[in-house]
Design an enzyme around this catalytic site. Structure first.
Site, PDB file in Angstrom:
ATOM      1  N   LYS A 111       0.740  -1.170   0.118  1.00 52.97           N
ATOM      2  CA  LYS A 111       0.104  -0.061  -0.038  1.00 52.97           C
ATOM      3  C   LYS A 111       0.881   1.375  -0.020  1.00 52.97           C
ATOM      4  O   LYS A 111       2.102   1.076   0.279  1.00 52.97           O
ATOM      5  CB  LYS A 111      -0.938   0.125   1.190  1.00 52.97           C
ATOM      6  N   GLY A 225     -19.750   6.933   3.830  1.00 52.77           N
ATOM      7  CA  GLY A 225     -18.595   7.160   2.673  1.00 52.77           C
ATOM      8  C   GLY A 225     -19.251   7.192   1.220  1.00 52.77           C
ATOM      9  O   GLY A 225     -19.932   5.937   0.988  1.00 52.77           O
ATOM     10  N   ASN A 228     -15.920   6.579  -4.449  1.00 50.40           N
ATOM     11  CA  ASN A 228     -15.813   5.274  -5.322  1.00 50.40           C
ATOM     12  C   ASN A 228     -16.717   4.229  -4.804  1.00 50.40           C
ATOM     13  O   ASN A 228     -17.338   3.483  -5.548  1.00 50.40           O
ATOM     14  CB  ASN A 228     -14.434   5.011  -5.863  1.00 50.40           C
ATOM     15  N   GLY A 230     -18.414   3.510  -1.984  1.00 46.99           N
ATOM     16  CA  GLY A 230     -19.892   3.623  -1.270  1.00 46.99           C
ATOM     17  C   GLY A 230     -20.815   3.948  -2.346  1.00 46.99           C
ATOM     18  O   GLY A 230     -21.943   3.411  -2.158  1.00 46.99           O
TER      19      GLY A 230
HETATM   20  P1  NAD Z   1     -12.992   7.819  -2.232  1.00 46.90           P
HETATM   21  O1  NAD Z   1     -12.098   9.074  -1.952  1.00 46.90           O
HETATM   22  O2  NAD Z   1     -13.363   7.800  -3.410  1.00 46.90           O
HETATM   23  O3  NAD Z   1     -14.257   8.123  -1.201  1.00 46.90           O
HETATM   24  C1  NAD Z   1     -14.079   8.254   0.303  1.00 46.90           C
HETATM   25  C2  NAD Z   1     -15.299   8.673   1.024  1.00 46.90           C
HETATM   26  O4  NAD Z   1     -15.506   8.551   2.071  1.00 46.90           O
HETATM   27  C3  NAD Z   1     -15.951  10.212   0.599  1.00 46.90           C
HETATM   28  O5  NAD Z   1     -17.109  10.102   0.424  1.00 46.90           O
HETATM   29  C4  NAD Z   1     -15.537  10.912   1.747  1.00 46.90           C
HETATM   30  O6  NAD Z   1     -16.081  12.151   2.125  1.00 46.90           O
HETATM   31  C5  NAD Z   1     -15.606   9.896   2.866  1.00 46.90           C
HETATM   32  N1  NAD Z   1     -14.771  10.108   3.967  1.00 46.90           N
HETATM   33  C6  NAD Z   1     -13.625  10.501   4.242  1.00 46.90           C
HETATM   34  N2  NAD Z   1     -13.502  10.697   5.399  1.00 46.90           N
HETATM   35  C7  NAD Z   1     -14.643  10.411   6.188  1.00 46.90           C
HETATM   36  C8  NAD Z   1     -15.012  10.404   7.303  1.00 46.90           C
HETATM   37  N3  NAD Z   1     -13.937  10.917   8.426  1.00 46.90           N
HETATM   38  N4  NAD Z   1     -16.357   9.973   7.994  1.00 46.90           N
HETATM   39  C9  NAD Z   1     -17.214   9.722   6.842  1.00 46.90           C
HETATM   40  N5  NAD Z   1     -16.730   9.804   5.610  1.00 46.90           N
HETATM   41  C10 NAD Z   1     -15.650   9.847   5.324  1.00 46.90           C
HETATM   42  O7  NAD Z   1     -12.328   6.544  -1.681  1.00 46.90           O
HETATM   43  P2  NAD Z   1     -12.612   5.171  -1.965  1.00 46.90           P
HETATM   44  O8  NAD Z   1     -11.860   4.636  -2.940  1.00 46.90           O
HETATM   45  O9  NAD Z   1     -14.228   5.013  -2.144  1.00 46.90           O
HETATM   46  O10 NAD Z   1     -12.345   4.323  -0.607  1.00 46.90           O
HETATM   47  C11 NAD Z   1     -13.263   4.248   0.723  1.00 46.90           C
HETATM   48  C12 NAD Z   1     -12.469   2.983   1.439  1.00 46.90           C
HETATM   49  O11 NAD Z   1     -12.641   1.758   0.435  1.00 46.90           O
HETATM   50  C13 NAD Z   1     -11.105   3.177   1.978  1.00 46.90           C
HETATM   51  O12 NAD Z   1     -11.119   2.638   2.936  1.00 46.90           O
HETATM   52  C14 NAD Z   1     -10.361   2.341   0.868  1.00 46.90           C
HETATM   53  O13 NAD Z   1      -9.171   2.072   1.293  1.00 46.90           O
HETATM   54  C15 NAD Z   1     -11.283   1.224   0.746  1.00 46.90           C
HETATM   55  N6  NAD Z   1     -11.009   0.307  -0.797  1.00 46.90           N
HETATM   56  C16 NAD Z   1     -11.120   1.160  -1.902  1.00 46.90           C
HETATM   57  C17 NAD Z   1     -10.907   0.385  -3.034  1.00 46.90           C
HETATM   58  C18 NAD Z   1     -11.069   0.947  -4.230  1.00 46.90           C
HETATM   59  O14 NAD Z   1     -11.018   0.465  -5.196  1.00 46.90           O
HETATM   60  N7  NAD Z   1     -11.121   2.473  -4.598  1.00 46.90           N
HETATM   61  C19 NAD Z   1     -10.872  -0.954  -3.002  1.00 46.90           C
HETATM   62  C20 NAD Z   1     -10.645  -1.516  -1.570  1.00 46.90           C
HETATM   63  C21 NAD Z   1     -10.847  -0.836  -0.427  1.00 46.90           C
END
Ligand code: NAD
Length: 451
Positions: A111, A225, A228, A230
């Site tokens: 990571k 969240g 992407n 959520g």
């Molecule tokens: P992103 O940046 O697209 O979205 C993150 C979301 O979380 C946003 O809506 C943001 O406003 C919200 N957020 C941030 N801080 C917050 C808080 N303190 N309280 C509430 N909401 C909050 O990121 P993503 O890619 O959707 O990733 C979200 C999670 O999923 C992370 O933990 C990431 O590690 C995990 N993840 C992502 C992927 C991927 O393919 N993108 C894969 C596996 C796991």
């Protein structure tokens, strides 16, 4: 270390090592292998001076942690977020090692991250920062060694800058394009990658419900969240017949008992609507609500987590459910789409709740990344339906394998069962590589025949 004190807050890495050691001991795993997995193989920490558009210079810190490559090249996303720290990146890298083992794809875990709030940078500044990070990482990444991808606040555009910078440094050699996944389609990206984490989580949830004899139609869901992961999950779950009653982003959220029209919410947000301010307008985002649409409420993230729903889906950041609020959780199932949203002490308090753990629930992203890498290595382009069909098979099979592990060891939670499945697969690879000497009880391929 106290594990059930309500005042204990563990770091993400302590949460990882606590569960690793607990499961390692209960399954009588090789202690040297648990020790090996409790630390990353390599840590790269770099200083990133970035010239601002106004001529001044800001200095950020970037990390790449390569946790383990026993089962294949290191794999894991890169995150841009102000809370990024070495401790957080170490935990995220370790979870990647377990995740790729749970879904049984030929990768290890890594990571990366930069401690930056990207909203405070212009596009040009962000591009300079992204390119500068790859200048540092260039020598230690590559299609056969370490393959980064998007995570929080990084997307296909950032992957395009990474790819371009990497190609400038290394030339357009064969398979260079497979160094990053989550790329734009026009730069070797894969159909279906962007929505894959949310879609994969939905497949895992559906398999869990089917295996436990529950009909999903109308089950209520709260999603924390709306990025992407959520937003895609909420949209697909809404289309599949679940009722999404609450959603939030970092600024706050909305709730309506009749369910939200997620496609309308996504459209309204794209037009500038904000979840914490003006998305509660009845006809815009509330489903079949009639006059009661006015009941749409603004809620905080804490309220969302403790809302009475069938399924709670944390899809934001780590440590959202801790010993402080675990006792107030009213959901009947938790689907962990974020990495590490439940601290170890909270997990202990929620032992009786089915929690589909992060290392399984959000593995759809890395699974689709594996498909992107595979296509790049063969110069193939698959239709989206092919990617989604393979993703469904992999996620449902992994969910069943974790449930089977739990059936054979009924004392285990789903998280412990997923860890056990992953540790067994890692143990086999590590013993076959002879990184650790097997004990008499360890069965390792052909070596046993020679005893
Ligand atoms: P992103 O940046 O697209 O979205 C993150 C979301 O979380 C946003 O809506 C943001 O406003 C919200 N957020 C941030 N801080 C917050 C808080 N303190 N309280 C509430 N909401 C909050 O990121 P993503 O890619 O959707 O990733 C979200 C999670 O999923 C992370 O933990 C990431 O590690 C995990 N993840 C992502 C992927 C991927 O393919 N993108 C894969 C596996 C796991």
């Amino acid at each position: 270390m106290s594990t059930n004190s309500s005042s204990t807050t563990l770091s993400p890495y302590q949460t990882f090592t606590s569960t690793l050691r607990e499961v390692g001991a209960s399954m009588n795993a090789h202690p040297d292998i648990i020790e090996l997995l409790s630390k990353p193989q390599r840590i790269i920490q770099v200083q990133l001076p970035v010239q601002r558009d106004n001529g001044s210079t800001d200095v950020y810190h970037g990390y790449r942690v390569q946790h383990n490559n026993a089962r294949g090249p290191y794999k894991g996303g890169i995150r841009f977020h102000p809370s990024v720290s070495l401790n957080e990146v170490k935990a995220l890298a370790a979870w990647m090692t377990l995740k790729t083992a749970v879904v049984n794809i030929p990768f290890g875990g890594a990571k990366g991250g930069i401690n930056i709030d990207p909203l405070k940078l212009s596009d040009q500044e962000l591009q300079r920062l992204s390119r500068s990070f790859i200048e540092h990482l260039g020598p230690i990444i590559g299609p056969a060694t370490d393959i980064p991808a998007p995570d929080i606040n990084t997307n296909a555009q950032v992957m395009a800058w990474f790819t371009d910078e990497y190609m400038k440094l290394n030339g357009h050699r064969e398979h260079t394009i497979a160094t990053f996944t989550g790329k734009p389609l026009s730069l070797g990206g894969s159909q279906g990658r962007e929505a894959a984490t949310g879609r994969g989580g939905l497949f895992a949830l559906q398999e869990y419900l089917e295996q436990s004899g529950q009909n999903h139609q109308g089950l209520t869901i709260a999603v924390q969240g709306f990025g992407n992961v959520g937003a895609h999950f909420a949209r697909l779950a809404d289309q599949a017949g679940f009722k999404i009653v609450a959603i939030s982003d970092a600024a706050g959220g909305i709730y309506h008992q009749s369910g939200l029209d997620i496609t309308a919410v996504i459209k309204a947000r794209a037009a500038g609507g904000q979840l914490n301010k003006n998305l509660c307008y009845p006809k815009l985002t509330v489903k079949n609500a009639g006059p009661a649409a006015t009941d749409c409420q603004q809620i905080t993230n804490q309220e969302l987590l403790t809302t009475a729903v069938d399924i709670l889906v944390p899809a934001a950041i780590e440590n959202q459910i801790t010993a402080q609020n675990a006792g107030q959780i009213k959901a009947k199932i938790i689907l962990e789409l974020a990495n590490g949203p439940i601290s170890y002490p909270a997990d202990q308090l929620l032992k009786n709740l089915p929690i589909i753990p992060d290392i399984l629930a959000n593995a759809g992203g890395v699974t689709a990344s594996y498909y992107e890498w595979t296509q790049n290595l063969q110069n193939l382009y698959w239709e989206e339906s092919e990617v989604n069909t393979r993703l469904e098979l992999t996620m449902r099979r992994a969910m069943r394998e974790v449930l089977n592990e739990q059936t054979s060891h009924p004392d285990l939670s789903l998280r412990q069962a997923a860890y056990q499945l992953a540790i067994n697969r890692l143990q086999e690879a590590i013993l076959l590589r002879s990184w650790v000497r097997p004990r008499s009880q360890d069965t390792v391929g052909h070596l046993n025949n020679r005893r």
